[in-house]
Design an enzyme around this catalytic site. Structure first.
Site, short mmCIF file in Angstrom:
data_model
loop_
_atom_site.label_atom_id
_atom_site.label_comp_id
_atom_site.label_asym_id
_atom_site.label_seq_id
_atom_site.Cartn_x
_atom_site.Cartn_y
_atom_site.Cartn_z
N LYS A 22 0.84 -1.20 0.00
CA LYS A 22 0.00 0.00 0.00
C LYS A 22 0.87 1.25 0.00
O LYS A 22 0.63 2.19 -0.76
CB LYS A 22 -0.88 -0.01 1.26
CG LYS A 22 -1.49 1.32 1.59
CD LYS A 22 -2.34 1.26 2.85
CE LYS A 22 -1.64 1.61 4.14
NZ LYS A 22 -1.27 3.02 4.32
N ASN A 23 1.89 1.27 0.87
CA ASN A 23 2.68 2.48 1.02
C ASN A 23 3.62 2.73 -0.15
O ASN A 23 4.24 3.79 -0.22
CB ASN A 23 3.46 2.45 2.34
CG ASN A 23 2.54 2.65 3.53
OD1 ASN A 23 1.35 2.91 3.37
ND2 ASN A 23 3.09 2.51 4.73
N CYS A 116 -4.90 12.45 13.29
CA CYS A 116 -5.43 11.10 13.10
C CYS A 116 -5.28 10.32 14.39
O CYS A 116 -4.77 10.83 15.38
CB CYS A 116 -4.78 10.39 11.94
SG CYS A 116 -3.20 9.69 12.28
N ARG A 121 0.48 14.04 13.11
CA ARG A 121 0.85 14.07 11.70
C ARG A 121 0.93 15.49 11.13
O ARG A 121 0.15 15.85 10.24
CB ARG A 121 -0.10 13.22 10.87
CG ARG A 121 0.14 11.76 11.07
CD ARG A 121 -0.18 10.98 9.85
NE ARG A 121 0.51 9.69 9.93
CZ ARG A 121 0.20 8.64 9.23
NH1 ARG A 121 -0.72 8.69 8.33
NH2 ARG A 121 0.87 7.52 9.37
N ASP A 305 4.98 0.72 11.94
CA ASP A 305 3.77 0.07 11.45
C ASP A 305 3.68 -1.40 11.86
O ASP A 305 2.66 -2.06 11.61
CB ASP A 305 3.69 0.17 9.91
CG ASP A 305 3.31 1.56 9.45
OD1 ASP A 305 3.00 2.41 10.30
OD2 ASP A 305 3.32 1.80 8.22
N ARG A 397 -8.26 -0.70 5.07
CA ARG A 397 -7.45 0.38 4.48
C ARG A 397 -6.13 -0.17 3.95
O ARG A 397 -5.58 0.39 2.99
CB ARG A 397 -7.14 1.46 5.53
CG ARG A 397 -8.30 2.39 5.83
CD ARG A 397 -7.85 3.47 6.81
NE ARG A 397 -6.53 3.94 6.42
CZ ARG A 397 -5.56 4.29 7.26
NH1 ARG A 397 -5.74 4.25 8.55
NH2 ARG A 397 -4.39 4.68 6.81
C1 UD1 Z 1 4.57 6.85 6.27
C2 UD1 Z 1 3.70 5.65 6.12
C3 UD1 Z 1 3.18 5.20 7.48
C4 UD1 Z 1 4.34 4.99 8.44
C5 UD1 Z 1 5.25 6.21 8.47
C6 UD1 Z 1 6.51 6.00 9.28
C7 UD1 Z 1 2.71 5.94 3.93
C8 UD1 Z 1 1.49 6.18 3.14
N1 UD1 Z 1 2.57 5.97 5.27
O1 UD1 Z 1 3.74 7.88 6.82
O2 UD1 Z 1 2.46 3.99 7.31
O3 UD1 Z 1 3.84 4.78 9.73
O4 UD1 Z 1 5.65 6.56 7.13
O5 UD1 Z 1 7.24 4.95 8.77
O6 UD1 Z 1 3.77 5.69 3.40
N2 UD1 Z 1 6.39 14.54 10.73
C9 UD1 Z 1 6.48 15.87 11.07
N3 UD1 Z 1 6.29 16.81 10.10
C10 UD1 Z 1 6.00 16.47 8.80
C11 UD1 Z 1 5.93 15.11 8.46
C12 UD1 Z 1 6.13 14.16 9.46
O7 UD1 Z 1 6.72 16.22 12.22
O8 UD1 Z 1 5.85 17.37 7.96
C13 UD1 Z 1 6.58 13.51 11.79
C14 UD1 Z 1 5.31 12.67 12.01
O9 UD1 Z 1 4.42 13.29 12.89
C15 UD1 Z 1 5.87 11.40 12.57
C16 UD1 Z 1 7.22 11.26 11.85
O10 UD1 Z 1 7.54 12.58 11.35
O11 UD1 Z 1 6.11 11.53 13.94
C17 UD1 Z 1 7.22 10.24 10.72
O12 UD1 Z 1 6.31 10.66 9.76
P1 UD1 Z 1 6.50 10.33 8.21
O13 UD1 Z 1 7.78 9.59 7.97
O14 UD1 Z 1 6.25 11.59 7.45
O15 UD1 Z 1 5.29 9.35 7.97
P2 UD1 Z 1 4.23 9.39 6.83
O16 UD1 Z 1 4.88 9.69 5.53
O17 UD1 Z 1 3.05 10.19 7.26
#
Ligand code: UD1
Length: 420
Positions: A22-23, A116, A121, A305, A397
């Site tokens: 999915k990711n 969420c 996030r 995850d 999902r």
């Molecule tokens: C992706 C995955 C999700 C997984 C996560 C971490 C997808 C669709 N989802 O989510 O399943 O759990 O990676 O491996 O690929 N953060 C910030 N600011 C930002 C962006 C992120 O502070 O602008 C923080 C988030 O709150 C979190 C951490 O960074 O604590 C990791 O987030 P991120 O790596 O961005 O995860 P996702 O891309 O949302």
């Protein structure tokens, strides 16, 4: 509304093949906006998150049709409609469509994805990265308005190696003149898969999987046929279930190095593993041994995850385990449900202490997020007696017919309408 009825307590046996990730598929679908041509995605899993992403694509005027496991997407024209909160609310990772729209159209409008169930996030890293590419960004009553008319390639230094921000910025740079460099990029395998996809369309992305990624912009990208990588989290979920319930199962369509963080821990809990080039056979004959400390972090460390599913497995361990969640601040919600089954878990902030018990008992449970929901299925399959799991929509999902996967390895997991 649907629910799962799980009759647990039987060892698992047989084999199953893991769906595509999915990711990986989600950013790949978003990247289809980068070309006017049709793109064919093979082995595309049927998932609620994919449906939500396809709704966003259609809202932008793209053609998207999934027939069986083949998805065709064609973004000949892209309409700059506001992606409103009805759409972003269904898919929080919708934010990473910004990069591809900006790259193609130089403008984009999207509602805030919102919080969420597993944490806040924020999207500050996405915004800062786009600003470094000279995108002007305003927040207009919750709609993020991006003006990329003066967009330029550049160097982006991510404060944290965010997966979504890295993907967003790879797409943003794909059609820009010159070289865009992402420093402190995320290194997850899904990043490599997205780079491969962009390159299969004629793009020039180098260094994916390392912490510095270089994107040399090209004038135009073309259509292609692509098969996303296997889902390492689904693979890990089935392995964790065997470790929890006992038995012997071959999990096919895996990339062993992607799940190394999991297989190493599975060896520690006493599982016997036979790792081949694209499959893992797991055999577990006794209760799992506890893990002194299981700590999540960015790849290649243990994935956040997989934290809920491994915690579910550790509830049956022969001693106490400590689980530390470093990525999301609110990812232990499912532990209250496990407690209904007799699990002994104490949570404080981002740390859970799990005291293993010899057996879990079936209970009525409610899933409230995707991986927490998968953890409930893992626990229910290992528990004695019947469990009823509500909230199947969260599990759908990310898992394509999870009940069929479990049925194929001898578990009794049935999907029924709530009225039945
Ligand atoms: C992706 C995955 C999700 C997984 C996560 C971490 C997808 C669709 N989802 O989510 O399943 O759990 O990676 O491996 O690929 N953060 C910030 N600011 C930002 C962006 C992120 O502070 O602008 C923080 C988030 O709150 C979190 C951490 O960074 O604590 C990791 O987030 P991120 O790596 O961005 O995860 P996702 O891309 O949302």
């Amino acid at each position: 509304m649907q629910k799962f009825i799980v009759d647990g307590g039987m060892p698992l046996k047989g084999e199953l093949s893991v769906q595509s990730a999915k990711n990986a598929a989600l950013p790949i679908i978003a990247a289809c906006i980068l070309t006017e041509d049709a793109v064919t995605i093979e082995n595309c899993p049927k998932l609620k998150d994919i449906d939500a992403m396809l709704d966003i694509m259609r809202h932008l005027g793209c053609f998207a049709e999934q027939k069986g496991d083949v998805l065709t997407v064609c973004c000949r024209d892209v309409a700059l409609n506001v992606i409103n909160s009805d759409l972003t609310g269904k898919l929080r990772s919708s934010i990473f469509i910004l990069g591809s729209i900006l790259s193609r159209c130089r403008r984009a409008y999207i509602s805030h994805p919102g919080g969420c169930e597993i944490g806040l996030r924020p999207i500050d890293l996405h915004i800062a990265g786009l600003k470094a590419l000279n995108v002007k960004i305003d927040d207009d009553y919750g709609v993020i308005c991006c003006d990329g008319s003066d967009m330029k390639s550049g160097i982006i230094n991510l404060d944290f190696a965010s997966v979504g921000a890295t993907e967003n910025l790879m797409m943003a740079g794909a059609l820009l003149d010159g070289e865009t460099v992402i420093v402190n990029a995320a290194r997850e395998p899904e990043i490599i898969d997205l780079a491969r996809f962009i390159n299969a369309m004629g793009g020039r992305v180098y260094g994916a999987g390392e912490s510095v990624i270089r994107i040399i912009g090209v004038k135009k990208l073309h259509g292609c046929i692509y098969k996303p990588m296997p889902d390492r989290i689904c693979a890990g979920t089935y392995l964790a279930a065997v470790a929890a319930a006992g038995g012997s199962v071959t999990v096919r369509n895996v990339v062993p190095e992607h799940i190394f963080g999991m297989t190493e821990r599975l060896k520690k809990i006493g599982a016997k593993l036979n790792v081949r080039h694209d499959s893992v056979r797991i055999t577990v004959n006794e209760r799992p041994r506890p893990l002194h400390k299981l700590e999540t972090n960015v790849y290649p460390a243990f994935p956040t995850d997989m934290q809920p599913q491994f915690s579910a497995m550790l509830t049956r361990a022969t001693g106490s385990s400590i689980v530390v969640e470093n990525l999301f601040e609110n990812r232990f919600g499912y532990t209250a449900e496990l407690a209904k089954m007799g699990a002994l878990i104490t949570v404080k902030d981002r740390v859970a202490v799990i005291r293993g018990v010899p057996k879990l008992s079936g209970a009525v449970l409610r899933a409230s997020d995707l991986r927490g929901g998968a953890a409930l299925v893992v626990a229910a399959v290992a528990a004695e007696g019947r469990s009823v799991i509500y909230g199947t929509e969260h599990i759908d999902r990310g898992y394509e017919y999870i009940e069929r996967a479990f049925e194929s390895i001898g578990a009794s997991v049935r999907r029924v309408d709530d009225s039945d």
